[in-house]
Design a protein around this motif. Structure first.
Motif, short mmCIF file in Angstrom:
data_model
loop_
_atom_site.label_atom_id
_atom_site.label_comp_id
_atom_site.label_asym_id
_atom_site.label_seq_id
_atom_site.Cartn_x
_atom_site.Cartn_y
_atom_site.Cartn_z
N VAL A 114 19.81 66.11 71.96
CA VAL A 114 19.11 67.40 71.96
C VAL A 114 17.61 67.18 72.20
O VAL A 114 16.97 67.93 72.95
N ALA A 115 17.05 66.12 71.60
CA ALA A 115 15.61 65.86 71.78
C ALA A 115 15.30 65.56 73.25
O ALA A 115 14.34 66.08 73.82
N LEU A 116 16.18 64.75 73.90
CA LEU A 116 15.95 64.42 75.31
C LEU A 116 16.01 65.67 76.18
O LEU A 116 15.21 65.86 77.09
N GLU A 117 16.96 66.52 75.86
CA GLU A 117 17.12 67.75 76.63
C GLU A 117 15.86 68.62 76.52
O GLU A 117 15.35 69.13 77.51
N LEU A 118 15.33 68.75 75.29
CA LEU A 118 14.12 69.56 75.10
C LEU A 118 12.92 68.91 75.78
O LEU A 118 12.10 69.57 76.41
N GLN A 119 12.84 67.57 75.64
CA GLN A 119 11.70 66.87 76.26
C GLN A 119 11.72 67.04 77.78
O GLN A 119 10.67 67.21 78.40
N SER A 120 12.93 67.04 78.37
CA SER A 120 13.01 67.20 79.83
C SER A 120 12.55 68.60 80.26
O SER A 120 12.26 68.83 81.43
N ARG A 121 12.47 69.51 79.29
CA ARG A 121 11.98 70.86 79.61
C ARG A 121 10.52 71.05 79.16
O ARG A 121 10.04 72.17 79.02
N THR A 128 9.68 61.84 64.49
CA THR A 128 11.08 61.56 64.80
C THR A 128 11.98 62.25 63.77
O THR A 128 13.10 61.82 63.52
N ASN A 129 11.47 63.29 63.17
CA ASN A 129 12.19 63.92 62.07
C ASN A 129 13.05 65.09 62.53
O ASN A 129 12.67 65.84 63.42
N ASP A 130 14.21 65.24 61.89
CA ASP A 130 15.15 66.30 62.26
C ASP A 130 14.56 67.69 62.14
O ASP A 130 14.88 68.58 62.92
N GLY A 131 13.73 67.90 61.11
CA GLY A 131 13.15 69.22 60.88
C GLY A 131 12.35 69.68 62.08
O GLY A 131 12.44 70.84 62.51
N GLU A 132 11.59 68.75 62.67
CA GLU A 132 10.79 69.13 63.84
C GLU A 132 11.70 69.52 65.01
O GLU A 132 11.43 70.47 65.72
N LEU A 133 12.80 68.77 65.18
CA LEU A 133 13.73 69.09 66.27
C LEU A 133 14.27 70.51 66.12
O LEU A 133 14.28 71.29 67.08
N LEU A 134 14.69 70.85 64.90
CA LEU A 134 15.23 72.20 64.67
C LEU A 134 14.16 73.26 64.98
O LEU A 134 14.43 74.26 65.64
N GLY A 135 12.95 73.02 64.46
CA GLY A 135 11.87 73.99 64.65
C GLY A 135 11.53 74.17 66.12
O GLY A 135 11.41 75.29 66.61
N ILE A 153 18.67 80.68 66.57
CA ILE A 153 19.31 79.89 65.49
C ILE A 153 20.82 79.80 65.76
O ILE A 153 21.43 78.75 65.54
N GLN A 154 21.42 80.87 66.25
CA GLN A 154 22.86 80.81 66.56
C GLN A 154 23.13 79.81 67.69
O GLN A 154 24.10 79.06 67.64
N LEU A 155 22.25 79.80 68.67
CA LEU A 155 22.40 78.82 69.76
C LEU A 155 22.26 77.40 69.20
O LEU A 155 23.01 76.49 69.58
N LEU A 156 21.32 77.24 68.28
CA LEU A 156 21.12 75.95 67.63
C LEU A 156 22.40 75.51 66.90
O LEU A 156 22.81 74.36 66.99
N MET A 157 23.05 76.45 66.24
CA MET A 157 24.27 76.10 65.49
C MET A 157 25.39 75.65 66.44
O MET A 157 26.24 74.86 66.06
N LYS A 158 25.35 76.17 67.65
CA LYS A 158 26.37 75.79 68.62
C LYS A 158 26.05 74.41 69.22
O LYS A 158 26.93 73.61 69.48
N ARG A 159 24.77 74.16 69.42
CA ARG A 159 24.32 72.99 70.19
C ARG A 159 24.04 71.76 69.32
O ARG A 159 24.25 70.63 69.72
#
Ligand code: SF4
Length: 471
Positions: A114-121, A128-135, A153-159
Protein backbone atom coordinates in the motif's frame (compact mmCIF):
# COMPACT_ATOMS: atom_id res chain seq x y z
CA UNK A 1 0.31 -3.58 20.77
CA UNK A 2 -0.39 0.07 21.50
CA UNK A 3 -3.15 1.95 23.25
CA UNK A 4 -5.30 4.71 21.82
CA UNK A 5 -7.83 7.15 23.27
CA UNK A 6 -10.05 10.00 22.12
CA UNK A 7 -12.36 12.51 23.72
CA UNK A 8 -14.94 14.77 22.07
CA UNK A 9 -16.41 17.39 24.38
CA UNK A 10 -19.65 19.15 23.52
CA UNK A 11 -19.57 21.49 26.47
CA UNK A 12 -16.08 22.82 27.07
CA UNK A 13 -12.38 22.53 26.30
CA UNK A 14 -10.13 20.21 28.30
CA UNK A 15 -10.28 17.16 26.06
CA UNK A 16 -6.50 16.71 26.32
CA UNK A 17 -6.66 16.15 30.09
CA UNK A 18 -9.32 13.45 29.60
CA UNK A 19 -7.23 11.71 26.93
CA UNK A 20 -4.19 11.91 29.19
CA UNK A 21 -6.11 10.10 31.94
CA UNK A 22 -7.25 7.43 29.48
CA UNK A 23 -3.68 6.94 28.22
CA UNK A 24 -2.38 6.75 31.75
CA UNK A 25 -4.75 3.82 32.40
CA UNK A 26 -3.40 2.13 29.29
CA UNK A 27 0.29 2.62 29.98
CA UNK A 28 0.68 -1.18 30.08
CA UNK A 29 -0.11 -1.20 26.33
CA UNK A 30 2.99 0.80 25.43
CA UNK A 31 5.80 2.54 27.24
CA UNK A 32 8.11 3.82 24.51
CA UNK A 33 6.37 7.06 23.62
CA UNK A 34 3.12 8.92 23.96
CA UNK A 35 1.35 11.78 22.24
CA UNK A 36 -1.85 13.83 22.21
CA UNK A 37 -3.33 15.92 19.38
CA UNK A 38 -6.15 18.41 19.96
CA UNK A 39 -8.38 20.57 17.80
CA UNK A 40 -9.91 23.93 18.68
CA UNK A 41 -11.99 24.01 15.49
CA UNK A 42 -9.44 26.07 13.54
CA UNK A 43 -6.25 24.03 13.67
CA UNK A 44 -4.67 20.98 15.31
CA UNK A 45 -1.92 21.04 17.94
CA UNK A 46 0.22 18.18 19.15
CA UNK A 47 2.70 17.20 21.79
CA UNK A 48 4.50 13.85 21.75
CA UNK A 49 7.70 12.55 23.30
CA UNK A 50 9.53 9.38 24.29
CA UNK A 51 8.71 7.95 27.71
CA UNK A 52 5.80 7.54 30.10
CA UNK A 53 2.50 9.42 29.93
CA UNK A 54 2.89 11.04 33.32
CA UNK A 55 6.36 12.35 32.54
CA UNK A 56 5.35 13.76 29.16
CA UNK A 57 2.08 15.50 30.03
CA UNK A 58 2.74 17.99 32.78
CA UNK A 59 0.06 20.50 33.75
CA UNK A 60 1.83 23.15 31.61
CA UNK A 61 1.81 20.92 28.53
CA UNK A 62 -1.87 20.05 29.00
CA UNK A 63 -2.85 23.70 29.36
CA UNK A 64 -1.24 24.49 26.03
CA UNK A 65 -3.09 21.65 24.33
CA UNK A 66 -6.43 23.40 24.44
CA UNK A 67 -9.35 22.22 22.36
CA UNK A 68 -12.70 20.49 22.57
CA UNK A 69 -11.57 17.23 20.97
CA UNK A 70 -8.39 15.19 21.28
CA UNK A 71 -6.84 11.87 20.29
CA UNK A 72 -3.89 10.15 21.97
CA UNK A 73 -1.58 7.19 21.77
CA UNK A 74 0.83 5.12 23.83
CA UNK A 75 3.30 3.23 21.69
CA UNK A 76 5.03 -0.06 21.90
CA UNK A 77 7.01 -0.59 18.71
CA UNK A 78 6.24 -3.35 16.24
CA UNK A 79 6.91 -1.81 12.84
CA UNK A 80 9.57 0.92 12.90
CA UNK A 81 12.14 1.56 15.60
CA UNK A 82 11.60 3.25 18.96
CA UNK A 83 12.24 6.79 17.80
CA UNK A 84 10.15 9.93 18.05
CA UNK A 85 9.39 10.04 14.31
CA UNK A 86 7.49 6.77 14.76
CA UNK A 87 5.53 8.04 17.77
CA UNK A 88 1.82 8.74 17.28
CA UNK A 89 -0.53 10.53 16.73
CA UNK A 90 0.42 11.63 13.23
CA UNK A 91 -0.56 15.02 11.97
CA UNK A 92 -1.03 15.16 8.21
CA UNK A 93 -0.07 18.56 6.81
CA UNK A 94 -1.96 19.80 3.74
CA UNK A 95 -2.03 23.09 1.82
CA UNK A 96 -4.66 24.19 4.36
CA UNK A 97 -2.28 23.43 7.27
CA UNK A 98 -2.26 20.73 9.93
CA UNK A 99 -5.89 19.69 9.80
CA UNK A 100 -5.87 15.88 10.09
CA UNK A 101 -4.43 13.54 12.71
CA UNK A 102 -4.59 9.81 13.38
CA UNK A 103 -3.71 7.36 16.15
CA UNK A 104 -3.93 3.62 15.58
CA UNK A 105 -3.29 0.29 17.26
CA UNK A 106 -2.30 -2.78 15.26
CA UNK A 107 -0.06 -3.87 12.42
CA UNK A 108 -0.74 -3.68 8.70
CA UNK A 109 0.16 -6.88 6.88
CA UNK A 110 0.37 -5.40 3.36
CA UNK A 111 2.09 -2.18 4.49
CA UNK A 112 4.80 -2.24 1.78
CA UNK A 113 2.33 -2.84 -1.03
CA UNK A 114 0.00 0.00 0.00
CA UNK A 115 2.87 2.40 0.82
CA UNK A 116 4.49 1.79 -2.60
CA UNK A 117 1.19 2.38 -4.34
CA UNK A 118 0.68 5.70 -2.54
CA UNK A 119 4.29 6.75 -3.11
CA UNK A 120 3.91 6.08 -6.84
CA UNK A 121 1.08 8.63 -6.77
CA UNK A 122 3.23 11.30 -5.14
CA UNK A 123 2.41 10.70 -1.45
CA UNK A 124 5.44 11.21 0.83
CA UNK A 125 6.03 9.48 4.15
CA UNK A 126 8.00 10.83 7.10
CA UNK A 127 8.06 7.56 9.08
CA UNK A 128 7.72 3.80 8.71
CA UNK A 129 4.76 3.63 11.05
CA UNK A 130 1.37 2.08 10.24
CA UNK A 131 -0.54 5.04 11.66
CA UNK A 132 0.98 7.38 9.10
CA UNK A 133 0.06 4.99 6.27
CA UNK A 134 -3.58 4.91 7.38
CA UNK A 135 -3.71 8.69 7.75
CA UNK A 136 -2.11 9.40 4.38
CA UNK A 137 -4.37 6.85 2.66
CA UNK A 138 -7.48 8.60 4.01
CA UNK A 139 -6.25 12.13 3.30
CA UNK A 140 -5.09 11.21 -0.25
CA UNK A 141 -8.48 9.75 -1.17
CA UNK A 142 -10.37 12.58 0.50
CA UNK A 143 -8.35 15.55 -0.75
CA UNK A 144 -7.10 14.29 -4.12
CA UNK A 145 -9.83 11.85 -5.14
CA UNK A 146 -12.78 13.74 -3.69
CA UNK A 147 -14.15 10.93 -1.51
CA UNK A 148 -16.00 11.69 1.72
CA UNK A 149 -13.86 10.74 4.70
CA UNK A 150 -16.17 7.83 5.55
CA UNK A 151 -15.86 6.59 1.94
CA UNK A 152 -12.07 6.89 2.14
CA UNK A 153 -12.09 4.82 5.35
CA UNK A 154 -14.30 2.19 3.71
CA UNK A 155 -11.90 2.01 0.78
CA UNK A 156 -9.08 1.65 3.30
CA UNK A 157 -10.88 -1.28 4.93
CA UNK A 158 -11.09 -2.99 1.56
CA UNK A 159 -7.50 -2.28 0.54
CA UNK A 160 -5.45 -2.37 3.77
CA UNK A 161 -5.18 -5.82 5.36
CA UNK A 162 -4.31 -6.60 8.95
CA UNK A 163 -5.03 -5.05 12.33
CA UNK A 164 -5.95 -1.45 13.00
CA UNK A 165 -8.22 0.12 15.57
CA UNK A 166 -8.02 3.85 14.96
CA UNK A 167 -9.23 7.37 15.73
CA UNK A 168 -8.99 10.05 13.03
CA UNK A 169 -9.38 13.71 13.96
CA UNK A 170 -10.23 16.66 11.72
CA UNK A 171 -10.89 20.27 12.78
CA UNK A 172 -14.47 19.51 13.79
CA UNK A 173 -15.07 15.79 13.54
CA UNK A 174 -13.82 12.57 15.09
CA UNK A 175 -13.91 9.27 13.17
CA UNK A 176 -13.58 6.00 15.08
CA UNK A 177 -13.01 2.75 13.19
CA UNK A 178 -11.77 -0.80 13.53
CA UNK A 179 -10.51 -3.21 10.84
CA UNK A 180 -13.02 -5.66 9.45
CA UNK A 181 -11.70 -8.60 11.48
CA UNK A 182 -11.48 -6.66 14.73
CA UNK A 183 -8.07 -7.92 15.85
CA UNK A 184 -7.58 -5.20 18.48
CA UNK A 185 -10.20 -3.98 20.96
CA UNK A 186 -11.83 -0.56 20.70
CA UNK A 187 -14.61 0.77 22.92
CA UNK A 188 -16.57 3.96 23.32
CA UNK A 189 -18.84 5.48 25.93
CA UNK A 190 -20.63 8.65 26.99
CA UNK A 191 -19.56 11.16 29.61
CA UNK A 192 -22.70 13.28 29.80
CA UNK A 193 -23.00 14.62 26.25
CA UNK A 194 -19.33 13.94 25.50
CA UNK A 195 -17.91 10.88 23.72
CA UNK A 196 -14.90 8.98 25.05
CA UNK A 197 -12.98 6.26 23.19
CA UNK A 198 -10.26 3.86 24.35
CA UNK A 199 -8.58 0.58 23.51
CA UNK A 200 -9.66 -0.81 26.87
CA UNK A 201 -12.72 -0.23 29.02
CA UNK A 202 -10.58 0.36 32.14
CA UNK A 203 -9.63 3.70 30.56
CA UNK A 204 -13.30 4.60 30.08
CA UNK A 205 -14.08 3.67 33.69
CA UNK A 206 -11.62 6.25 34.94
CA UNK A 207 -13.48 8.91 32.92
CA UNK A 208 -16.78 7.77 34.52
CA UNK A 209 -18.11 6.86 31.08
CA UNK A 210 -21.50 5.15 30.77
CA UNK A 211 -23.19 3.23 27.93
CA UNK A 212 -19.85 1.64 27.16
CA UNK A 213 -19.91 -0.44 23.99
CA UNK A 214 -17.51 -2.01 21.54
CA UNK A 215 -16.92 -0.47 18.13
CA UNK A 216 -17.92 -3.28 15.77
CA UNK A 217 -15.32 -4.54 13.28
CA UNK A 218 -15.69 -2.71 9.99
CA UNK A 219 -17.92 0.01 11.47
CA UNK A 220 -17.14 3.74 11.35
CA UNK A 221 -18.46 6.04 14.09
CA UNK A 222 -18.62 9.73 13.24
CA UNK A 223 -18.72 12.27 16.06
CA UNK A 224 -19.64 15.89 15.27
CA UNK A 225 -20.40 18.84 17.58
CA UNK A 226 -24.14 18.04 17.29
CA UNK A 227 -24.51 14.32 16.76
CA UNK A 228 -22.93 10.87 16.72
CA UNK A 229 -23.77 8.35 14.04
CA UNK A 230 -22.55 5.00 12.78
CA UNK A 231 -21.74 3.86 9.26
CA UNK A 232 -21.95 0.05 9.55
CA UNK A 233 -19.73 -2.40 7.70
CA UNK A 234 -20.86 -2.30 4.08
CA UNK A 235 -21.28 -5.63 2.22
CA UNK A 236 -20.68 -3.61 -0.98
CA UNK A 237 -17.07 -3.32 0.18
CA UNK A 238 -16.55 -6.94 -0.73
CA UNK A 239 -18.23 -7.07 -4.12
CA UNK A 240 -15.76 -8.71 -6.45
CA UNK A 241 -13.44 -9.80 -3.61
CA UNK A 242 -15.56 -12.50 -2.01
CA UNK A 243 -17.34 -12.51 1.33
CA UNK A 244 -16.49 -10.34 4.30
CA UNK A 245 -13.79 -12.08 6.37
CA UNK A 246 -14.89 -13.42 9.73
CA UNK A 247 -14.06 -11.73 13.02
CA UNK A 248 -10.62 -12.62 14.35
CA UNK A 249 -10.15 -10.92 17.71
CA UNK A 250 -6.78 -11.49 19.37
CA UNK A 251 -7.16 -14.16 22.05
CA UNK A 252 -3.91 -12.97 23.62
CA UNK A 253 -5.57 -9.71 24.63
CA UNK A 254 -7.65 -11.80 27.04
CA UNK A 255 -4.78 -14.05 28.19
CA UNK A 256 -2.07 -11.48 28.70
CA UNK A 257 -2.18 -7.98 27.24
CA UNK A 258 -5.29 -6.30 28.55
CA UNK A 259 -5.84 -5.25 32.11
CA UNK A 260 -7.96 -7.72 34.12
CA UNK A 261 -10.48 -4.97 34.93
CA UNK A 262 -11.23 -4.44 31.23
CA UNK A 263 -14.22 -5.72 29.28
CA UNK A 264 -13.65 -6.47 25.60
CA UNK A 265 -14.64 -8.88 22.83
CA UNK A 266 -17.80 -9.55 24.85
CA UNK A 267 -15.79 -10.88 27.80
CA UNK A 268 -14.62 -9.72 31.21
CA UNK A 269 -10.88 -10.27 31.06
CA UNK A 270 -10.48 -11.39 34.70
CA UNK A 271 -13.29 -13.91 34.23
CA UNK A 272 -11.67 -15.54 31.19
CA UNK A 273 -8.37 -15.78 33.09
CA UNK A 274 -10.10 -17.31 36.10
CA UNK A 275 -11.71 -19.96 33.84
CA UNK A 276 -8.31 -20.70 32.25
CA UNK A 277 -6.89 -21.33 35.73
CA UNK A 278 -9.71 -23.73 36.56
CA UNK A 279 -9.06 -25.65 33.32
CA UNK A 280 -5.36 -25.94 34.20
CA UNK A 281 -6.28 -27.21 37.66
CA UNK A 282 -8.39 -29.98 36.09
CA UNK A 283 -5.20 -31.43 34.53
CA UNK A 284 -3.58 -32.16 37.93
CA UNK A 285 -4.33 -34.76 40.56
CA UNK A 286 -1.51 -34.07 43.03
CA UNK A 287 -1.78 -31.91 46.15
CA UNK A 288 0.23 -28.69 45.97
CA UNK A 289 1.05 -26.63 49.07
CA UNK A 290 0.73 -23.25 47.41
CA UNK A 291 -0.18 -21.61 44.08
CA UNK A 292 1.92 -18.61 43.05
CA UNK A 293 1.34 -16.40 39.98
CA UNK A 294 3.99 -14.70 37.95
CA UNK A 295 2.54 -11.22 38.46
CA UNK A 296 0.60 -9.42 37.14
CA UNK A 297 -1.01 -10.94 34.07
CA UNK A 298 -1.08 -14.48 35.53
CA UNK A 299 -2.70 -13.40 38.83
CA UNK A 300 -6.26 -14.33 37.90
CA UNK A 301 -5.18 -17.51 36.11
CA UNK A 302 -3.41 -18.65 39.29
CA UNK A 303 -6.41 -17.63 41.39
CA UNK A 304 -8.67 -19.73 39.14
CA UNK A 305 -6.32 -22.68 39.63
CA UNK A 306 -6.19 -22.22 43.43
CA UNK A 307 -9.98 -21.75 43.75
CA UNK A 308 -10.67 -24.90 41.72
CA UNK A 309 -8.24 -26.96 43.80
CA UNK A 310 -8.83 -25.40 47.21
CA UNK A 311 -5.09 -24.76 47.54
CA UNK A 312 -3.75 -21.54 49.18
CA UNK A 313 -3.01 -18.75 46.70
CA UNK A 314 -0.21 -16.34 47.59
CA UNK A 315 1.51 -13.43 45.91
CA UNK A 316 4.89 -15.02 46.57
CA UNK A 317 6.76 -13.00 43.96
CA UNK A 318 6.87 -9.30 44.66
CA UNK A 319 7.07 -7.25 41.54
CA UNK A 320 8.81 -3.92 41.24
CA UNK A 321 6.25 -1.97 39.21
CA UNK A 322 8.73 0.65 38.10
CA UNK A 323 10.71 -1.71 35.89
CA UNK A 324 8.03 -2.21 33.24
CA UNK A 325 6.71 -5.26 31.44
CA UNK A 326 9.42 -7.76 30.55
CA UNK A 327 8.07 -8.91 27.21
CA UNK A 328 7.39 -5.37 26.08
CA UNK A 329 11.04 -4.25 26.25
CA UNK A 330 12.39 -4.42 22.70
CA UNK A 331 16.04 -5.03 23.46
CA UNK A 332 17.40 -8.36 24.82
CA UNK A 333 19.91 -6.70 27.18
CA UNK A 334 17.23 -4.49 28.68
CA UNK A 335 14.95 -7.53 28.99
CA UNK A 336 17.56 -9.55 30.94
CA UNK A 337 18.25 -6.66 33.28
CA UNK A 338 14.52 -6.12 33.78
CA UNK A 339 13.91 -9.70 34.90
CA UNK A 340 16.58 -9.57 37.60
CA UNK A 341 15.35 -6.26 38.91
CA UNK A 342 11.68 -7.06 38.57
CA UNK A 343 10.87 -9.92 40.95
CA UNK A 344 11.79 -10.72 44.53
CA UNK A 345 10.50 -13.90 46.23
CA UNK A 346 8.88 -13.94 49.70
CA UNK A 347 10.86 -16.93 50.98
CA UNK A 348 8.30 -18.15 53.56
CA UNK A 349 5.87 -19.03 50.80
CA UNK A 350 8.43 -21.28 49.13
CA UNK A 351 10.56 -22.87 51.83
CA UNK A 352 10.14 -26.65 51.69
CA UNK A 353 6.90 -26.30 49.70
CA UNK A 354 5.50 -28.08 46.70
CA UNK A 355 4.78 -25.00 44.55
CA UNK A 356 2.55 -24.57 41.50
CA UNK A 357 3.83 -21.55 39.56
CA UNK A 358 1.39 -20.14 37.01
CA UNK A 359 2.33 -17.94 34.06
CA UNK A 360 0.25 -16.76 31.11
CA UNK A 361 2.63 -17.87 28.32
CA UNK A 362 6.19 -18.81 27.44
CA UNK A 363 7.80 -16.94 24.57
CA UNK A 364 11.59 -17.37 24.67
CA UNK A 365 11.67 -19.12 28.05
CA UNK A 366 14.48 -16.97 29.44
CA UNK A 367 12.32 -15.07 31.95
CA UNK A 368 10.54 -18.04 33.46
CA UNK A 369 13.82 -19.97 33.68
CA UNK A 370 15.26 -17.21 35.91
CA UNK A 371 12.10 -17.05 37.98
CA UNK A 372 12.12 -20.80 38.61
CA UNK A 373 15.74 -20.66 39.70
CA UNK A 374 14.83 -17.83 42.05
CA UNK A 375 12.01 -19.91 43.57
CA UNK A 376 14.28 -22.93 43.98
CA UNK A 377 16.91 -20.79 45.69
CA UNK A 378 14.13 -19.58 48.01
CA UNK A 379 13.81 -23.19 49.23
CA UNK A 380 10.97 -24.74 47.17
CA UNK A 381 10.90 -28.55 47.34
CA UNK A 382 9.18 -28.96 43.96
CA UNK A 383 8.20 -26.43 41.27
CA UNK A 384 5.34 -27.32 38.89
CA UNK A 385 4.90 -24.84 36.07
CA UNK A 386 1.42 -24.29 34.57
CA UNK A 387 0.92 -22.09 31.51
CA UNK A 388 -2.40 -20.37 30.75
CA UNK A 389 -2.07 -20.67 26.97
CA UNK A 390 -1.04 -23.30 24.42
CA UNK A 391 2.61 -23.28 23.26
CA UNK A 392 3.45 -20.14 21.21
CA UNK A 393 4.99 -21.57 18.04
CA UNK A 394 4.32 -18.85 15.47
CA UNK A 395 4.99 -15.12 15.19
CA UNK A 396 2.23 -12.53 15.26
CA UNK A 397 1.74 -10.09 12.38
CA UNK A 398 -1.19 -8.23 13.86
CA UNK A 399 0.32 -5.84 16.35
CA UNK A 400 2.16 -7.97 18.89
CA UNK A 401 5.94 -7.97 18.87
CA UNK A 402 6.52 -11.70 19.21
CA UNK A 403 10.01 -12.71 18.04
CA UNK A 404 10.71 -14.66 14.86
CA UNK A 405 9.74 -18.34 14.88
CA UNK A 406 13.38 -19.30 15.37
CA UNK A 407 13.43 -17.54 18.75
CA UNK A 408 10.22 -19.10 20.08
CA UNK A 409 11.14 -21.86 22.49
CA UNK A 410 8.08 -23.99 21.67
CA UNK A 411 9.07 -23.96 18.01
CA UNK A 412 12.47 -25.41 18.80
CA UNK A 413 11.97 -27.79 21.70
CA UNK A 414 9.64 -30.58 22.78
CA UNK A 415 7.58 -30.19 25.94
CA UNK A 416 10.09 -32.21 27.92
CA UNK A 417 13.04 -30.23 26.58
CA UNK A 418 11.31 -26.99 27.58
CA UNK A 419 10.64 -28.38 31.06
CA UNK A 420 14.28 -29.29 31.38
CA UNK A 421 15.46 -25.92 30.06
CA UNK A 422 13.33 -23.90 32.50
CA UNK A 423 14.21 -26.28 35.34
CA UNK A 424 10.67 -27.17 36.49
CA UNK A 425 9.69 -30.55 37.99
CA UNK A 426 6.68 -30.63 35.68
CA UNK A 427 5.24 -28.44 32.92
CA UNK A 428 1.72 -28.27 31.47
CA UNK A 429 0.23 -25.89 28.92
CA UNK A 430 -3.45 -25.10 28.42
CA UNK A 431 -4.94 -27.17 25.59
CA UNK A 432 -6.31 -25.14 22.71
CA UNK A 433 -9.75 -26.77 22.91
CA UNK A 434 -9.91 -25.75 26.56
CA UNK A 435 -8.89 -22.19 25.68
CA UNK A 436 -11.73 -22.08 23.17
CA UNK A 437 -14.12 -23.25 25.89
CA UNK A 438 -13.13 -20.29 28.08
CA UNK A 439 -14.72 -17.70 25.74
CA UNK A 440 -18.33 -17.24 24.63
CA UNK A 441 -17.73 -17.09 20.88
CA UNK A 442 -14.62 -19.16 20.16
CA UNK A 443 -14.98 -18.88 16.39
CA UNK A 444 -14.55 -15.11 16.56
CA UNK A 445 -10.94 -15.29 17.72
CA UNK A 446 -7.47 -15.48 16.21
CA UNK A 447 -5.29 -18.34 17.53
CA UNK A 448 -2.58 -18.05 14.88
CA UNK A 449 0.41 -17.85 17.23
CA UNK A 450 -0.55 -21.34 18.49
CA UNK A 451 -1.82 -22.90 15.28
CA UNK A 452 -0.06 -21.07 12.42
CA UNK A 453 -3.45 -20.61 10.74
CA UNK A 454 -3.16 -16.94 9.87
CA UNK A 455 -6.39 -15.04 9.12
CA UNK A 456 -4.41 -12.64 6.90
CA UNK A 457 -1.45 -14.64 5.56
CA UNK A 458 1.76 -12.61 5.67
CA UNK A 459 3.27 -14.88 2.99
CA UNK A 460 0.93 -13.48 0.40
CA UNK A 461 2.52 -10.05 0.81
CA UNK A 462 6.20 -10.96 1.02
CA UNK A 463 8.29 -10.47 -2.07
CA UNK A 464 11.47 -12.53 -1.60
CA UNK A 465 11.91 -16.15 -0.55
CA UNK A 466 14.37 -14.95 2.11
CA UNK A 467 11.62 -12.84 3.70
CA UNK A 468 9.34 -15.86 3.56
CA UNK A 469 11.89 -18.10 5.26
CA UNK A 470 12.37 -15.64 8.10
CA UNK A 471 8.82 -15.72 9.35
S1 SF4 B 1 -1.32 -14.25 16.15
FE1 SF4 B 1 -1.63 -14.48 18.39
S2 SF4 B 1 -1.02 -12.51 19.28
FE2 SF4 B 1 -1.35 -12.18 17.07
S3 SF4 B 1 -3.48 -11.52 16.83
FE3 SF4 B 1 -3.48 -13.73 16.58
S4 SF4 B 1 -3.84 -14.55 18.66
FE4 SF4 B 1 -3.22 -12.39 18.87
Amino acid sequence: MCGIAAYFSRSEAGAAAQVMLALYSQQHRGQESSGITTTNGKFLQMHKAMGYVKEIFSQDVLEQLNGFAAIGHVRYPTRGSAVLTNAQPYIIETLSGPIYAIASNGDIVNYEEVALELQSRGVHFTSTNDGELLGRFIVYHHERKGLEITEAIQLLMKRVRGAYSAVFLTRNHLYIFRDIQGFRPLLMGRVGDDIAVASESCALDILHATEIREVQPGAIIVVTPNTTYEVPLSPALFSGVGEAPTMRQCIFELIYFSRPDSYEFGEYVYEVRHKIGAKLASYDDFEADVVIPVPDSANFIALGYADAKGVPFHMGLIRNHYVGRTFIRPDQYLRDESVRQKFNPLKDFFRNKRVVVVDDSIVRGTTIRKIIRMIQRAGAREVHLRIGSPPVRFSCFYGIDTPTRQELIANNMTLDQIREYVGADSLKYLKIEDLRNCVNQPNHFCYACFTGQYPVPKHAYLRTSMEKEQI
